[in-house]
Structure formats: C-alpha cells, structure tokens
Scaffold this motif. Structure first.
Motif, PDB file in Angstrom:
ATOM      1  N   SER A  85       4.290  15.532  -3.090  1.00  0.00           N
ATOM      2  CA  SER A  85       3.172  14.841  -2.468  1.00  0.00           C
ATOM      3  C   SER A  85       2.560  13.811  -3.415  1.00  0.00           C
ATOM      4  O   SER A  85       2.284  12.667  -3.031  1.00  0.00           O
ATOM      5  CB  SER A  85       2.110  15.856  -2.031  1.00  0.00           C
ATOM      6  N   ARG A  86       2.360  14.213  -4.665  1.00  0.00           N
ATOM      7  CA  ARG A  86       1.720  13.331  -5.640  1.00  0.00           C
ATOM      8  C   ARG A  86       2.585  12.111  -5.951  1.00  0.00           C
ATOM      9  O   ARG A  86       2.105  10.968  -5.948  1.00  0.00           O
ATOM     10  CB  ARG A  86       1.421  14.117  -6.913  1.00  0.00           C
ATOM     11  N   THR A 112       2.848  12.443   4.475  1.00  0.00           N
ATOM     12  CA  THR A 112       2.527  12.754   5.866  1.00  0.00           C
ATOM     13  C   THR A 112       2.463  11.484   6.696  1.00  0.00           C
ATOM     14  O   THR A 112       3.032  11.400   7.793  1.00  0.00           O
ATOM     15  CB  THR A 112       1.187  13.500   5.945  1.00  0.00           C
ATOM     16  N   SER A 145       0.668   8.351   1.821  1.00  0.00           N
ATOM     17  CA  SER A 145       1.005   9.768   1.718  1.00  0.00           C
ATOM     18  C   SER A 145       2.318  10.058   2.433  1.00  0.00           C
ATOM     19  O   SER A 145       2.728   9.333   3.354  1.00  0.00           O
ATOM     20  CB  SER A 145      -0.104  10.630   2.322  1.00  0.00           C
ATOM     21  N   SER A 177       3.005   9.609  -2.896  1.00  0.00           N
ATOM     22  CA  SER A 177       1.824   8.768  -2.677  1.00  0.00           C
ATOM     23  C   SER A 177       1.731   7.672  -3.733  1.00  0.00           C
ATOM     24  O   SER A 177       1.391   6.517  -3.424  1.00  0.00           O
ATOM     25  CB  SER A 177       0.555   9.622  -2.696  1.00  0.00           C
ATOM     26  N   LEU A 217       6.536  19.869   5.029  1.00  0.00           N
ATOM     27  CA  LEU A 217       6.453  19.434   3.636  1.00  0.00           C
ATOM     28  C   LEU A 217       7.047  20.472   2.692  1.00  0.00           C
ATOM     29  O   LEU A 217       7.794  20.134   1.768  1.00  0.00           O
ATOM     30  CB  LEU A 217       4.997  19.149   3.274  1.00  0.00           C
TER      31      LEU A 217
END
Length: 238
Positions: free
Chosen positions: A160-161, A172, A170, A164, A145
């Motif tokens: 990440s934010r 991931t 997410s 999502s 990441l």
C-alpha cells in the motif's frame, strides 16, 4: 501519449515506466527515449502541443513537466475517449479542437502537480509493476489487497505504501480506475445490462456500479453510453 490498447515500456532520463491505459507520458523535444514491447503491440493517441499552446496552458514557455509519467485517472480517460468520439464525428476544427484542449489541460495539470518521478528504487518499481499486472490481468489474487500482497510476497502495509508513493494514487483507487476503464469499454460498445455489467466487473450490485461511476466521472452510465456512442445522424433536409 495516451495508450488506447496494449502496453509497452519507455525509458527516459534513466527511468523506466510501464505504460498502459492507466499510465501515459509527456515527452519534451530533444528527450532521449528507448522503447520495448515485451507484451506485443499497442495502439496510442499522440497529442503534440505547439510551444505557443504550451505557454498558454502552463504560463511559461520554458517550463518543463515535473515528471514524464502521467497517471491516467478515470476523468482523463473519459476526456481521451471524448476526443476520439469527436474525431469520428468529423468536426475537427471545433468539436475535436475543444475536446483536445480539455484533454491537454487535464494532462498538464497532472504532470505539473507531481514533484517527483513515477518510479524510484528498482525494487519498488518491480513491486508496483507486479501489482499492476495482477490487477490488469484479473488475477484472482487481485480481488483483495491482502491476497494480492501475499501473491507478490510482501506485506499489505508495504504494498500500500509503495504503490501510493510510486503511482501518486492509492492501490484501492487504482484498482477502481481499471474497473472504470472496463465499464467505459462496455458502455461504448452499447452495453445495456447494468446488473450484468456490475457482476462481471466485481461491483457489489448495480447501485454500487452507478454510484461509483457518477462519483468518479460525474455522469450516470446511461449518460456515458450516449456520450461515447456514435454521433446521431443529422436529418436530411430538402
């Protein structure tokens, strides 16, 4: 519409969506659409749902999807592949029809459950598109990441934010979804070397691969190979 290979871009209701094997779409009659193919051709599966079946699934014939873009998780991908396998088997009226109903139920549940469109601000769309491109192409930076965020030029927190929020999953889980798609491709092709498969696709080891596949799809790799392989021929009887 589910993408089997390739990718393209669709604009509907003023919103662009980049479509590939991880993102399909649900359209409605009369919706104005524009398409672009900057990466070349594509192969898709189109499922048309009659008004009566739509009403049976959603409970209201006038209810429209909450959004057009459809995140295709590993379970929906497997349902799609099982439809294709059933179609190849020739039993259109029962085996294929049953699998199509499973597929439609999966898809409708996803677009009805999300209250907002896949894409919002243009900057966020570009950011998510860049991350998806790096993951799909196997860019070395996409292995972690932090390195992925650095290669795109944003903080890991923002990546990440935004990811999502825009994708509904997410980053991931999305990366894992892409890897599982490749696992299914290899298993459908008859891959038997699970240790080699695990190394090729970046899993820690064969056990990690098997745990991930079973957790996400509810099947072992061996069972999936049987599900996705050619249907056995019926023995001849006199």
């Amino acid at each position: 519409m589910l993408v089997r290979s390739g990718r393209f871009r669709r604009r509907a209701d003023g919103v662009d969506a980049d479509l590939d094997s991880t993102v399909g779409y649900v359209g409605v009659p009369g919706q104005e659409e524009c398409f672009a193919h900057p990466a070349g051709g594509d192969v898709c599966t189109s499922v048309r749902v009659a008004p009566r079946l739509w009403a049976d699934v959603v409970g209201d014939p006038d209810r429209r999807p909450a959004c057009s873009a459809l995140y295709v998780d590993a379970a929906l991908d497997l349902a799609h592949r099982r439809c294709l396998s059933a179609a190849a088997g020739g039993d259109v009226d029962y085996a294929l029809a049953e699998q199509v109903l499973v597929l439609v139920r999966h898809a409708v549940d996803r677009v009805a459950a999300r209250p907002r469109p896949l894409a919002s601000a243009a900057d966020d769309r570009r950011l998510v598109a860049a991350a998806r491109e790096a993951i799909a192409s196997g860019d070395a930076a996409s292995g972690a990441l932090f390195s992925l965020a650095e290669s795109i030029g944003v903080s890991p927190f923002r990546l990440s934010r935004v990811f999502s929020r825009e994708m509904g999953v997410s980053i991931t889980r999305y990366r894992n979804r892409v890897r599982l798609g490749r696992v299914l491709d290899r298993l459908a092709g008859g891959e038997v070397g699970l240790a080699v498969l695990a190394v090729d696709l970046g899993f820690a080891d064969q056990a990690h691969l098997c745990r991930t596949v079973r957790r996400e799809l509810g099947y072992t790799p061996t069972a999936l190979r049987r599900l996705l392989g050619p249907a056995p021929e019926e023995p001849l009887t006199s």
